[in-house]
Scaffold this active site. Structure first.
Site, PDB file in Angstrom:
ATOM      1  N   HIS A   1      30.680  48.423   8.481  1.00  0.00           N
ATOM      2  CA  HIS A   1      29.460  48.324   7.657  1.00  0.00           C
ATOM      3  C   HIS A   1      29.681  47.628   6.332  1.00  0.00           C
ATOM      4  O   HIS A   1      28.727  47.359   5.600  1.00  0.00           O
ATOM      5  CB  HIS A   1      28.859  49.705   7.433  1.00  0.00           C
ATOM      6  CG  HIS A   1      29.394  50.439   6.221  1.00  0.00           C
ATOM      7  ND1 HIS A   1      30.725  50.670   5.999  1.00  0.00           N
ATOM      8  CD2 HIS A   1      28.748  50.999   5.178  1.00  0.00           C
ATOM      9  CE1 HIS A   1      30.870  51.337   4.867  1.00  0.00           C
ATOM     10  NE2 HIS A   1      29.695  51.545   4.347  1.00  0.00           N
TER      11      HIS A   1
ATOM     12  N   GLY B   1      29.888  42.405   1.518  1.00  0.00           N
ATOM     13  CA  GLY B   1      31.219  42.569   0.929  1.00  0.00           C
ATOM     14  C   GLY B   1      31.071  42.965  -0.526  1.00  0.00           C
ATOM     15  O   GLY B   1      30.078  43.590  -0.897  1.00  0.00           O
TER      16      GLY B   1
ATOM     17  N   HIS C   1      20.661  45.834  -0.282  1.00  0.00           N
ATOM     18  CA  HIS C   1      21.413  47.012   0.179  1.00  0.00           C
ATOM     19  C   HIS C   1      20.917  48.241  -0.580  1.00  0.00           C
ATOM     20  O   HIS C   1      21.101  48.349  -1.794  1.00  0.00           O
ATOM     21  CB  HIS C   1      22.916  46.805  -0.095  1.00  0.00           C
ATOM     22  CG  HIS C   1      23.761  47.993   0.263  1.00  0.00           C
ATOM     23  ND1 HIS C   1      24.900  48.347  -0.429  1.00  0.00           N
ATOM     24  CD2 HIS C   1      23.650  48.910   1.247  1.00  0.00           C
ATOM     25  CE1 HIS C   1      25.445  49.423   0.111  1.00  0.00           C
ATOM     26  NE2 HIS C   1      24.698  49.786   1.127  1.00  0.00           N
TER      27      HIS C   1
ATOM     28  N   ASP D   1      23.121  59.647   1.908  1.00  0.00           N
ATOM     29  CA  ASP D   1      22.114  58.586   1.781  1.00  0.00           C
ATOM     30  C   ASP D   1      21.662  58.186   3.189  1.00  0.00           C
ATOM     31  O   ASP D   1      22.131  57.203   3.772  1.00  0.00           O
ATOM     32  CB  ASP D   1      22.689  57.392   1.022  1.00  0.00           C
ATOM     33  CG  ASP D   1      21.603  56.403   0.619  1.00  0.00           C
ATOM     34  OD1 ASP D   1      20.418  56.638   0.961  1.00  0.00           O
ATOM     35  OD2 ASP D   1      21.935  55.396  -0.036  1.00  0.00           O
TER      36      ASP D   1
END
Lengths: 481, 66
Positions: free
Chosen positions: A404, A379, A235, A96
């Site tokens: 990350h 998280g 994200h 990705d």
């Protein structure tokens, strides 16, 4: 209990000595405290050692505290290579390409929207295409697709979805120069044509959060953050397009490794000398995929803003959603770093690791020059996420890199077994967090205990000095693929 | 086919002819409300890839990125 063969350097680092595996050209360093050291997988340690065998590696083969086993390179891995003697490897970037995170601030307080969280989550779910094979509201023709690959988020802003400030607050201003659309396969074009502006599946998400702790008042002030404030985190990455680019070039790199007689301890480490035609082609294709990902997150941010306006029935100025920063955490970049007192150009692979440049770095926008680069660390959906900033020590020790995310503690299958018979959405709702997911198994795979505690991970990079904690964000509502 | 056109296969007829095979797949457009969303294979990897002969057969282990 310490892992056999590793040597603890200090409270936040263990060394994988040069003799850990045959062929290592340098040592490995894994940033973990004693708690996270106990969770290290043997295979991920091997992967840190394997990367240390690659030609032209500069400094140590590094791994951040969210380390877990990946394909070839470990997730959480950072490795820098000399431009003449070194290599480039798609396995050091990941499938990705430019998977990353962006964080939006708002003018809203938690109490302002607490009763509307469910409506907002439902609006996200309706407005942001989500899930396996999700299709966007856009379908790119060939000419538009090429422009996305060349211009990234810049092209999206030119279409009216955002403004120049968004670009200033995005790593590389949302576009890496040097992309070449002619190097992209038809299959990649086909996979990418309908997926721009989509979240995808797996661990990708859009989350409404609030700030419940501030660690650094000055940095928080510069970022426009305050206690109780609503933020939104997105994200996602380059979707099927990036996966196809990686798949296509792994084949090219297998042949290149053979051609240039590079011995590989693992086929997923397939690579080519950085100064070779194969490497130049991969870099140009990878940059195209990175630009696709920045365009993707820019579009999704627009749908997020629309959802807020529609649900709260108020204007964008009152809501005040604006981009704090967007970071890539799967990428390879040519950067300048000080090594043994000499400034050198290196190609830095960050796979599941975030760039974290120090205050004063030329690549940072003016408003962040004095605090350092904002670092966004997601998280799990039940506990917390963090905002940090880059440091001088990170520049010296880890090529300006940090962790990350939380890092998985259970495989997807393990998580499914542990979640069997449980209603994860209800458990989350009991904790005051509204979740919606498209996939049948997504919530089980993504439940909080499937991940390490991100607070432990962030404490390690903070205590090691690789980056500095600014604020903690707690989830209120999330959509997942 | 799925990523680009949203095609979801339902019936698979595969016939082997020497070293080659012919596949005929029929299905329709994926409908998330009706079909339900399960795993999607995003890539086939070289991770721990193995191929070994067991008696008269070959056995391959392939790890997919999902």
């Amino acid at each position: 209990m310490a892992v056999e063969g590793l040597r603890r350097i200090d409270s936040t680092r263990v060394e994988v000595p040069k003799g850990y595996k045959a062929g290592m050209r340098t040592n490995g360093i894994i940033y973990v405290d004693e708690t996270l050291e106990r969770q290290l997988e043997a295979h991920s340690i091997d992967q840190v050692a394997n990367v240390a065998t690659l030609p032209g590696i500069v400094g140590s083969s590094l791994a951040m505290p969210d380390i877990h086993t990946g394909y070839g390179f470990t997730i959480g891995g950072v490795a820098a290579f000399d431009l003449k003697e070194g290599i480039i490897s798609p396995g050091g970037v990941g499938y990705d390409i430019n998977c990353g995170v962006r964080l939006l601030r708002s003018n809203l307080y938690k109490d302002d929207i607490a009763p509307r969280i469910k409506d907002l989550v439902n609006a996200f779910y309706k407005d942001i295409p989500t899930g396996v094979g999700s299709k966007g509201k856009l379908r790119l023709n060939s000419k538009e697709h090429r422009k996305v690959l060349l211009k990234g988020a810049r092209w999206v802003v030119e279409q009216g979805f955002g403004d120049k400030e968004d670009l200033a607050h995005t790593e590389s201003e949302g576009c890496i120069e040097g992309a070449d659309p002619d190097l992209i396969s038809d299959k990649a074009y086909q996979r990418g044509s309908a997926q721009l502006g989509t979240l995808g599946s797996g661990n990708h998400f859009a989350e409404i959060q609030y700030i419940d702790e501030i660690y650094d008042e000055e940095a928080a002030g510069s970022l426009g953050l305050f206690m109780g404030q609503i933020t939104v985190m997105i994200h996602t990455g380059s979707r099927g397009f990036g996966h196809q680019v990686c798949t296509d070039f792994l084949e090219v790199m297998q042949k290149a490794a053979h051609k240039y007689r590079i011995e590989l301890p693992d086929r997923e480490l397939a690579c080519a000398p950085f100064d070779s035609p194969e490497a130049r082609d991969y870099m140009a294709a990878m940059r195209a995929a990175a630009n696709y990902a920045w365009a993707n997150r820019q579009f999704i941010m627009h749908w997020v803003k629309e959802s807020f306006i529609n649900v709260l029935s108020t204007g964008p100025r009152d809501i005040g959603l604006s981009l704090i920063y967007d970071v890539a955490h799967n990428i390879a970049k040519v950067e300048e770093h000080l090594v043994d007192g000499i400034m050198r150009k290196l190609v830095v692979h960050r796979k599941g690791a975030t760039r974290a440049f120090a205050p004063g770095h030329a690549e940072l926008p003016g408003v962040y020059q004095h605090i350092g680069q904002p670092v966004i660390i997601p998280g799990d959906m039940g506990r917390a996420s963090y905002v940090l900033v880059g440091t001088d020590k990170g520049m010296r020790e880890s090529f300006g890199s940090t962790c990350h995310g939380a890092g998985r503690a259970m495989s997807r299958n393990q998580a499914m077994r542990v979640a069997k018979g449980r209603a994860i959405w209800r458990e989350m709702e009991d904790r005051g967090i509204i979740v919606r997911a498209t996939g049948r198994s997504t919530l089980a795979e993504e439940m909080p205990e499937a991940y390490k505690d991100v607070s432990n991970v962030v404490d390690v990079v903070h205590n090691a000095g690789l980056s500095k904690k600014v604020a903690r964000l707690r989830p209120l509502g999330v959509i997942k693929g | 086919m799925f990523d680009t056109y949203g095609f979801a296969g339902k019936v698979f007829c595969i016939s082997f002819q020497g070293d080659a095979f012919r596949a005929r797949v029929s299905g329709g457009l994926f409908d998330p409300e009706r079909n339900g969303q399960k795993l999607l294979i995003k890539a086939a990897t070289y991770h721990n890839l193995s191929l070994r002969k067991i008696d008269a057969h070959w056995e391959a282990t392939v790890i997919f990125d999902i």
